[in-house]
Scaffold this motif. Structure first.
Motif, PDB file in Angstrom:
ATOM      1  N   ASN A 299     -33.189  -8.947 -26.665  1.00 25.64           N
ATOM      2  CA  ASN A 299     -33.337  -9.084 -25.215  1.00 25.64           C
ATOM      3  C   ASN A 299     -33.547  -7.691 -24.636  1.00 25.64           C
ATOM      4  O   ASN A 299     -32.581  -6.989 -24.323  1.00 25.64           O
ATOM      5  N   PRO A 300     -34.801  -7.264 -24.509  1.00 27.94           N
ATOM      6  CA  PRO A 300     -35.095  -5.907 -24.032  1.00 27.94           C
ATOM      7  C   PRO A 300     -34.525  -5.596 -22.654  1.00 27.94           C
ATOM      8  O   PRO A 300     -34.318  -4.432 -22.315  1.00 27.94           O
ATOM      9  N   ASP A 301     -34.278  -6.635 -21.855  1.00 25.38           N
ATOM     10  CA  ASP A 301     -33.779  -6.414 -20.497  1.00 25.38           C
ATOM     11  C   ASP A 301     -32.258  -6.360 -20.415  1.00 25.38           C
ATOM     12  O   ASP A 301     -31.711  -6.061 -19.357  1.00 25.38           O
ATOM     13  N   LYS A 302     -31.582  -6.670 -21.519  1.00 29.77           N
ATOM     14  CA  LYS A 302     -30.121  -6.715 -21.475  1.00 29.77           C
ATOM     15  C   LYS A 302     -29.554  -6.148 -22.782  1.00 29.77           C
ATOM     16  O   LYS A 302     -29.366  -6.868 -23.760  1.00 29.77           O
ATOM     17  N   PRO A 303     -29.277  -4.832 -22.822  1.00 33.27           N
ATOM     18  CA  PRO A 303     -28.748  -4.204 -24.038  1.00 33.27           C
ATOM     19  C   PRO A 303     -27.428  -4.839 -24.490  1.00 33.27           C
ATOM     20  O   PRO A 303     -26.645  -5.316 -23.673  1.00 33.27           O
ATOM     21  N   PHE A 304     -27.221  -4.840 -25.798  1.00 35.09           N
ATOM     22  CA  PHE A 304     -25.985  -5.335 -26.399  1.00 35.09           C
ATOM     23  C   PHE A 304     -25.117  -4.122 -26.710  1.00 35.09           C
ATOM     24  O   PHE A 304     -25.533  -3.216 -27.433  1.00 35.09           O
ATOM     25  N   VAL A 305     -23.904  -4.099 -26.159  1.00 34.25           N
ATOM     26  CA  VAL A 305     -23.032  -2.931 -26.287  1.00 34.25           C
ATOM     27  C   VAL A 305     -21.718  -3.328 -26.952  1.00 34.25           C
ATOM     28  O   VAL A 305     -21.071  -4.290 -26.541  1.00 34.25           O
ATOM     29  N   ILE A 306     -21.330  -2.550 -27.978  1.00 38.14           N
ATOM     30  CA  ILE A 306     -20.073  -2.784 -28.681  1.00 38.14           C
ATOM     31  C   ILE A 306     -19.151  -1.600 -28.439  1.00 38.14           C
ATOM     32  O   ILE A 306     -19.481  -0.460 -28.776  1.00 38.14           O
ATOM     33  N   GLU A 307     -17.998  -1.880 -27.840  1.00 42.58           N
ATOM     34  CA  GLU A 307     -16.977  -0.848 -27.665  1.00 42.58           C
ATOM     35  C   GLU A 307     -16.052  -0.901 -28.875  1.00 42.58           C
ATOM     36  O   GLU A 307     -15.467  -1.931 -29.184  1.00 42.58           O
ATOM     37  N   SER A 308     -15.920   0.223 -29.558  1.00 40.52           N
ATOM     38  CA  SER A 308     -15.023   0.301 -30.714  1.00 40.52           C
ATOM     39  C   SER A 308     -14.270   1.622 -30.644  1.00 40.52           C
ATOM     40  O   SER A 308     -14.743   2.644 -31.134  1.00 40.52           O
ATOM     41  N   GLY A 309     -13.112   1.573 -29.984  1.00 39.19           N
ATOM     42  CA  GLY A 309     -12.353   2.800 -29.800  1.00 39.19           C
ATOM     43  C   GLY A 309     -13.088   3.774 -28.907  1.00 39.19           C
ATOM     44  O   GLY A 309     -13.491   3.429 -27.790  1.00 39.19           O
ATOM     45  N   GLU A 310     -13.323   4.968 -29.412  1.00 37.01           N
ATOM     46  CA  GLU A 310     -13.987   6.014 -28.636  1.00 37.01           C
ATOM     47  C   GLU A 310     -15.508   5.977 -28.775  1.00 37.01           C
ATOM     48  O   GLU A 310     -16.204   6.832 -28.216  1.00 37.01           O
ATOM     49  N   VAL A 311     -16.017   5.000 -29.479  1.00 36.92           N
ATOM     50  CA  VAL A 311     -17.452   4.949 -29.766  1.00 36.92           C
ATOM     51  C   VAL A 311     -18.084   3.721 -29.123  1.00 36.92           C
ATOM     52  O   VAL A 311     -17.526   2.629 -29.140  1.00 36.92           O
ATOM     53  N   ARG A 312     -19.262   3.932 -28.556  1.00 41.05           N
ATOM     54  CA  ARG A 312     -20.038   2.837 -27.965  1.00 41.05           C
ATOM     55  C   ARG A 312     -21.368   2.741 -28.705  1.00 41.05           C
ATOM     56  O   ARG A 312     -22.124   3.697 -28.791  1.00 41.05           O
ATOM     57  N   THR A 313     -21.649   1.534 -29.220  1.00 42.49           N
ATOM     58  CA  THR A 313     -22.885   1.282 -29.949  1.00 42.49           C
ATOM     59  C   THR A 313     -23.782   0.403 -29.086  1.00 42.49           C
ATOM     60  O   THR A 313     -23.360  -0.670 -28.642  1.00 42.49           O
TER      61      THR A 313
END
Length: 318
Positions: free
Chosen positions: A158-172
């Motif tokens: 979904n190019p209009d809606k990024p997928f973000v994973i919060e894992s501690g101090e890191v964001r993917t």
């Protein structure tokens, strides 16, 4: 009259429960409303008659007759009120109340794994001893989840809606790709390994971009971020049920087996933990793994105890 009072009178009128006095107030309001907004309510006379006819058919029962003039005024009032932001429903309609967003929390115990499908179609393989938090639906301009432990994500594009994973101090952050995130609390490293696509891994201090067969590692102690090429097949062995050890100390092997099978080990001789093991196990039973270890290390023995504990006795003779 206030907005709520007007809406209340309109609902009473449409339900046929309005009193004469209340109807008089409503008609007075209709007159004022029409005088201020007469232009632009109806496109033409034909449009006016059609709206009046539709309202009459939808709201008035066979035992109730209302003049065409009054229905025209009601139609006009509804049209104007709709333009002002009021929401009115006939007695044959049901109000649709949007369900609130609910946070879902899925956790696996040691020795368990779980397959999940998120609302956007993203596929997740959750490893043992892990927790994933995600909403029952994604709204806004971002798809956001939180991970503790390890999981493999195959993200729906979904190019209009990024997928973000919060894992501690890191964001993917990704748009649509597949990758692995390892962020167990007892480890001082957070590792992101990419299978397909491109991934951005960022902390407060820095950010890197990863492509297939690349792994980014954030050190929680030094706050540093590194990138290197890896064998993605080896990195994703856990996903296929494969355990691989390449010249690994027995103490580290036992830590992996504890997480994999949900057991705990007790060493009768602490020096036995220095034995080195090289082996691969493809979806094997724990008993098969243990027999393999004591066969390779002739001086070791094992004994199953209560409460999922295993005692390792003896010492390495290699």
């Amino acid at each position: 009259m206030t907005e709520n009072e007007i809406k209340g009178l309109m609902e009473k009128y449409l339900n046929g429960t309005i009193t004469k006095k209340e109807e008089s107030l409503l008609e007075q309001f209709d007159g004022n409303l029409l005088s201020k907004n007469r232009k632009g309510i109806f496109k033409n006379e034909r449009h006016k008659k059609r709206i009046a006819k539709q309202l009459s058919q939808n709201i008035v029962g066979p035992d109730k007759r209302i003049s065409f003039l009054k229905w025209t005024r009601v139609a006009a009032s509804l049209a104007v009120m709709a333009s002002l932001g009021y929401l009115l429903y006939s007695k044959t309609e049901t109000k649709e109340v949007e369900e609130p967003i609910v946070e879902i929390v899925r956790t696996t115990e040691w020795g368990q794994k779980l397959n999940l499908t998120l609302a956007d179609g993203t596929q997740v393989r959750l490893n043992s001893g892990s927790t994933l938090k995600y909403p029952n639906r994604f709204e806004g301009d971002m798809r956001h989840v939180a991970l503790i432990g390890e999981a493999f994500f195959d993200v729906a594009k979904n190019p209009d809606k990024p997928f973000v994973i919060e894992s501690g101090e890191v964001r993917t952050t990704v748009l649509g790709t597949s990758f692995n995130v390892n962020t167990y609390p007892d480890n001082d490293q957070i590792a992101v390994t990419v299978a397909t696509g491109k991934v951005k891994v960022a902390s407060q201090e820095s950010e890197i971009f990863l492509e297939p067969n690349e792994q980014g590692v954030f050190n929680t102690k030094t706050k540093s971020m590194t990138k290197e090429r890896v064998d993605i097949t080896t990195a994703l062995n856990w996903k296929k049920g494969v355990i691989h050890f390449e010249d690994v100390p027995l103490s580290q092997v036992l830590e992996t087996l504890e997480k994999w099978y949900g057991v705990s080990f007790v060493l009768d001789n602490q020096n036995a933990g220095n034995c080195h093991i090289s082996a691969s196990y493809d979806n094997e039973l724990l008993s098969t793994v243990m027999e393999s270890i004591v066969f390779a290390k002739k001086g070791l023995r094992y004994e199953f105890l209560e409460d999922h504990k295993i005692l390792i006795k003896g010492k390495c003779t290699d």
